[in-house]
Motif scaffolding. Structure first.
Motif, PDB file in Angstrom:
ATOM      1  N   MET C  79       0.750  -1.003   0.117  1.00  0.00           N
ATOM      2  CA  MET C  79      -0.026   0.127  -0.275  1.00  0.00           C
ATOM      3  C   MET C  79       0.751   1.286   0.139  1.00  0.00           C
ATOM      4  N   LEU C  80       0.450   2.358  -0.818  1.00  0.00           N
ATOM      5  CA  LEU C  80       1.157   3.354  -0.904  1.00  0.00           C
ATOM      6  C   LEU C  80       0.584   4.628  -0.493  1.00  0.00           C
ATOM      7  N   GLN C  81       1.433   5.770  -0.243  1.00  0.00           N
ATOM      8  CA  GLN C  81       0.627   7.195   0.001  1.00  0.00           C
ATOM      9  C   GLN C  81      -0.541   7.319  -1.121  1.00  0.00           C
ATOM     10  N   MET C 137     -10.846   8.247   4.450  1.00  0.00           N
ATOM     11  CA  MET C 137     -11.724   6.955   4.038  1.00  0.00           C
ATOM     12  C   MET C 137     -11.295   6.278   2.965  1.00  0.00           C
ATOM     13  N   ARG C 138     -10.512   7.016   2.080  1.00  0.00           N
ATOM     14  CA  ARG C 138      -9.965   6.069   0.578  1.00  0.00           C
ATOM     15  C   ARG C 138      -8.791   5.506   1.254  1.00  0.00           C
ATOM     16  N   PRO C 159       1.487   5.391   4.020  1.00  0.00           N
ATOM     17  CA  PRO C 159       0.322   5.420   3.808  1.00  0.00           C
ATOM     18  C   PRO C 159      -0.509   6.699   4.041  1.00  0.00           C
ATOM     19  N   PHE C 160      -0.138   7.287   5.268  1.00  0.00           N
ATOM     20  CA  PHE C 160      -0.808   8.344   5.776  1.00  0.00           C
ATOM     21  C   PHE C 160      -0.148   9.720   5.343  1.00  0.00           C
ATOM     22  N   GLY C 161       0.687   9.529   4.551  1.00  0.00           N
ATOM     23  CA  GLY C 161       1.437  10.740   4.140  1.00  0.00           C
ATOM     24  C   GLY C 161       0.826  12.110   3.578  1.00  0.00           C
ATOM     25  N   PHE C 188       6.393  -0.848   7.567  1.00  0.00           N
ATOM     26  CA  PHE C 188       5.652   0.735   7.785  1.00  0.00           C
ATOM     27  C   PHE C 188       6.804   1.582   7.256  1.00  0.00           C
ATOM     28  N   ILE C 189       6.850   2.140   6.124  1.00  0.00           N
ATOM     29  CA  ILE C 189       7.712   3.230   5.948  1.00  0.00           C
ATOM     30  C   ILE C 189       7.203   4.681   6.238  1.00  0.00           C
TER      31      ILE C 189
END
Lengths: 341, 268, 251
Positions: C79-81, C137-138, C159-161, C188-189
């Motif tokens: 999963m990416l930003q 949400m996305r 992911p939350f960047g 987690f990066i």
């Protein structure tokens, strides 16, 4: 009417119009101010039937009669009549069928002189194909006949088919307003083409196909022997400018006679006026040579129209429902503006 | 919603009515003879009064348009995909298709007739010729602009090239694909008419118009022009309808249940 | 004795003249939450792409449960930003997207997607298209899509960047909840030191030129964690240590 060897594109007709403007402006001014008029040809580009006008311009006949003539080319073959009715052009070169159709829809046109006197429309076939009037039924039955879809061919073809005891459903008529009929004929895509001899034979000569094109004149197979092309004006223009109409026809008559007597030089005049016409000198020279015999009647006279030619034509057109009513011949033509011969 | 319908349907109709009104005003006010420019009513009557003659010709034009369009759309899509997927093919084919579009179709038409005859085939070829290009270019462009991260994500999940293509690349290219299809739809009828003019055995809508033109039946020239235009617009609207139907996410925030089923059906 | 789930053995990658990742060895224990923190260019995304199988390393080996997965895809969740939701699919169909890319989606797959979505607060949005959702949400949908791949190892690359601070904190707490529920292993990066400490059991600090691991720190903070965690002295101390490592490299 498109009884023409084509090969014209939009681009070449633009070039051609530029040529026309040049031709019109080369006439130097004389002492008396010249009357400027516009002449609309019947086809989007110039070809050898324009020779009388070219000669009249180049050899000073127009100027001698006080005229400066600009030549315009229609966007398609029916716009010439519209050029006349809208006043874009004062003089027009059209077919007699176009004339009859125009009068039928209420366009106030008047034919003032015949260009050619007889009908040189014909059926053509590849060299070696037998094309005889007496065996026409067998020759044409089930075959593909090319038509430009023009009113003249539409008017003449029924005569020939009737003569050959054929209905339109017993032959295949291939209609193509834009292509070269000879290409189709020589490629074997159609069995017979229809055109006039003065256009078809130079076209065939230019194709370098060996042999002699088979031909059968329409008049040998039931078609009426009537003129194809005329000079036309609007009725109102003729009424208000009788002198100009007379001057125009006088200049054209002199130029036509000169061009008939000097055919090679006349064709060269045309090449000089329209170097980018897309036609070779050989084509123009042969075309003009084949046109000249049709310009005069049995009495060796030019221009003269008859009641009979108009009534024959209009009855024929009504018969094939191209026009709805046949008017008196006098509503189509007059000879009164023609010079004495 | 009502406002949107009014804007989308009402305004175009209004603008067409204004065009008709101005036409009528010019022709009547300027005392223009009907063989030069007919009144709108005469143009329409010229069609309705000859309906039994015209209808088979109209059907013929529609048939050429549809066949040519469908072949052109499929061919254009396939070509776009192959070119996007195989760079060598793209280098080889792109110049050829560019040249193909630089050839004036009007000049091409007689040549095609010489080769393919006077039947429906050359007309279909011309329509195909015109339609495939915008589709190919747009598909190529669309596939080239699919988010590479999305394609990587599919790879990480272990997706095959085929599934990535069907599930990611094709749907991601729907907008450019439909742009191409819509441009093609507008030009398709023009192609059919050019083909008809280039030679027909028997009659056709274009020849009917040509005859009307040479017989100074200007009302019929206008009338047939309107008919040709309507065929083009109808076809365009059909494609727009297909786009609306097949891309609900561009207008809706919540899927209809029926559509969700369809989406899964398409996934198989 | 905890089991090693993922092992990197001397994995390195060079792009042209740039050493994106110097030969690196790393072992990740099953069920752990490991944060990888470092500035841009430290090779953390290269490492991820190697683990995911998108990049073939120049040398070394990647092993999952002892079996090599070097340069082979389909073994991890990712999963990416960028949420990479496809706009033409509903939330439910986006969640099952990974499955759809490998095989036909079954009724069970859909049922699971719906269950996961309901469990984590997106039950009302199953038939929505992504365009109707907020950024947070996305990202949740994107995470659920990653979750239902049933991969043991989840690679989350910042992911939350792209989220605002408030949403990000909510998402972090949410992620910890899901992690606890599902027992997956998370790599987690992030370049956000606070985030790396708040979430992880262990922090791998990386530095650029060449990209390499400079420290591997255990995170002593107790769980469950909340806003209070951010104020604990251990948090501050660990933060000071990580910042020192990151900026000390530049000194």
């Amino acid at each position: 009417m498109k009884l023409r060897r084509l090969g014209l594109t939009a681009a070449s007709s633009i070039l051609v119009i530029t040529g026309a403007v040049t031709a019109a402006t080369t006439a130097s001014s004389s002492a008396a101010p010249l009357k400027s008029v516009t002449f609309a040809y019947d086809f989007p580009g110039p070809d050898f039937e324009l020779i009388p006008v070219v000669v009249a311009e180049d050899r000073g006949y127009f100027k001698a009669h006080g005229l400066s003539v600009k030549v315009d080319f229609p966007t398609n073959t029916s716009s010439t009549t519209q050029f006349l009715t809208t006043g874009t052009a004062q003089f027009g070169f059209i077919t007699t069928t176009d004339m009859a159709v125009a009068v039928n829809v209420g366009a106030p046109l008047l034919s003032v002189a015949n260009y050619s006197m007889r009908n040189n429309w014909a059926l053509f076939a590849k060299p070696g194909v037998s094309l005889q009037a007496k065996t026409l039924h067998k020759t044409l039955l089930g075959k593909r006949i090319f038509s430009y879809g023009d009113t003249w061919t539409e008017a003449m073809l029924p005569f020939v088919l009737r003569y050959a005891h054929l209905t339109t459903s017993q032959v295949k008529i291939i209609t193509n307003p834009t292509a070269n009929d000879l290409t189709y004929l020589l490629a074997g895509k159609v069995d017979f083409s229809t055109s006039t001899t003065n256009y078809e034979l130079p076209g065939f000569a230019g194709s370098h196909v060996k042999g002699k094109l088979s031909q059968l004149l329409g008049t040998q197979a039931g078609a009426p022997n009537i003129p194809i092309w005329v000079y036309a004006v609007t009725k109102s223009y003729a009424q208000s400018n009788p002198g100009t109409v007379k001057a125009f026809l006088a200049a054209i008559l002199e130029a036509t006679k000169w061009a008939a007597g000097h055919q090679v030089a006349a064709a060269k005049d045309f090449d000089k006026a329209y170097p980018k016409s897309g036609y070779t000198n050989a084509y123009n020279a042969l075309g003009w040579k084949l046109t000249v015999p049709f310009l005069t009647n049995a009495q060796h006279r030019y221009f003269t129209q008859t009641n009979a030619q108009w009534s024959t034509l209009t009855s024929a057109l009504k018969g094939i429902k191209l026009i709805t009513k046949v008017a008196a011949p006098s509503s189509y033509y007059t000879n009164k503006y023609q010079p004495a011969q | 919603m009502r406002r949107r319908v009014l804007l989308n349907v009402g305004v175009p109709i209004l603008s067409l009515l204004i065009v008709l009104g101005v036409w009528q005003l010019i022709v009547v006010g300027g005392h223009v003879a009907s063989y030069i420019a007919p009144r709108p009513r005469e143009a329409i009557t010229s069609v309705t009064s000859q309906w039994s003659t015209l209808w088979p010709l109209i059907l013929g034009t529609i048939r050429e348009t549809i066949y040519g369009y469908l072949i052109g759309a499929v061919l254009g899509f396939a070509l776009g995909v192959v070119m996007a997927k195989i760079p060598v093919v793209q280098r080889l084919v792109y110049p050829v298709i560019l040249v193909s579009q630089a050839v004036p179709v009007i000049a091409l038409a007689p040549v095609l007739v010489i080769i393919l005859g006077f039947g429906i085939v050359p007309k279909i070829v011309i329509v195909t010729w015109i339609v495939f290009f915008p589709v190919t270019v747009n598909v190529l462009d669309g596939l080239g602009h699919v988010d590479p991260d999305l394609k990587n994500l599919a790879r990480v999940y272990g997706a095959s090239r085929w599934r990535t293509f069907v599930q990611i690349e094709v749907p991601a290219s729907t907008t450019p694909l439909f742009s191409g299809l819509k441009i093609g739809a507008i030009y398709a009828v023009t192609g059919a008419i050019i083909g008809e003019l280039a030679a027909s055995e028997g009659n056709s809508l274009a020849l009917y118009q040509e005859h009307a033109n040479s017989n100074l039946n200007t009302a019929a020239v206008y009338g047939t022009t309107i008919v040709m235009t309507l065929i083009g617009i109808a076809w365009f609207l059909l494609v727009v309808g297909l786009e609306v139907w097949s891309t609900p996410w561009q207008r809706r925030s919540v899927a209809r249940r029926r559509w969700r089923r369809g989406a899964d059906g398409a996934a198989r | 004795m905890p089991t090693t789930l993922l092992e990197l053995r001397e994995v390195g990658k060079v792009f042209g003249d740039t050493v994106a990742l110097a030969p690196t060895s790393l072992a990740i224990e099953e069920g752990s939450f490991v944060a990888i923190v470092g500035p841009s260019g430290c090779g953390k995304s290269t490492m991820f792409n190697v683990i995911a199988g998108l990049l073939r390393p120049d040398g070394g080996e990647v092993a999952l449960r002892g079996a090599t997965i070097t340069a082979s895809t389909g073994h991890v969740g990712y999963m990416l930003q960028k949420d990479l939701l496809v706009p033409w699919r509903t939330v439910e169909d986006n969640i099952t997207m990974a499955t759809r890319l490998t095989r036909r989606v079954t009724d069970e797959d859909r049922a699971e997607a719906r269950r996961v979505a309901r469990q984590y607060g997106l039950g009302e949005f199953l038939r929505h298209y992504p365009s109707a959702l907020s950024g947070g949400m996305r990202q949740r949908v994107a995470f659920m899509r990653t979750l239902v791949t049933h991969q043991e190892l989840l690679l989350l690359d910042e992911p939350f960047g792209a989220l605002d601070a408030q949403t990000r904190l909510e998402m972090q707490e949410w992620l910890l909840q899901v992690w606890k529920d599902t027992g997956r292993t998370v790599l987690f990066i992030t370049h956000d030191v606070d985030e790396s400490i708040f979430l992880s059991d262990r922090i791998v600090v990386m530095s650029p030129r060449p990209g390499r691991v400079v420290a591997d720190l255990a995170n002593p903070l107790s769980r469950p964690r909340g806003i209070h965690t951010l104020l604990e002295p251990e948090f501050i101390a660990l933060k000071a240590q990580v910042l020192g490592l990151l900026h000390g490299g530049d000194a």
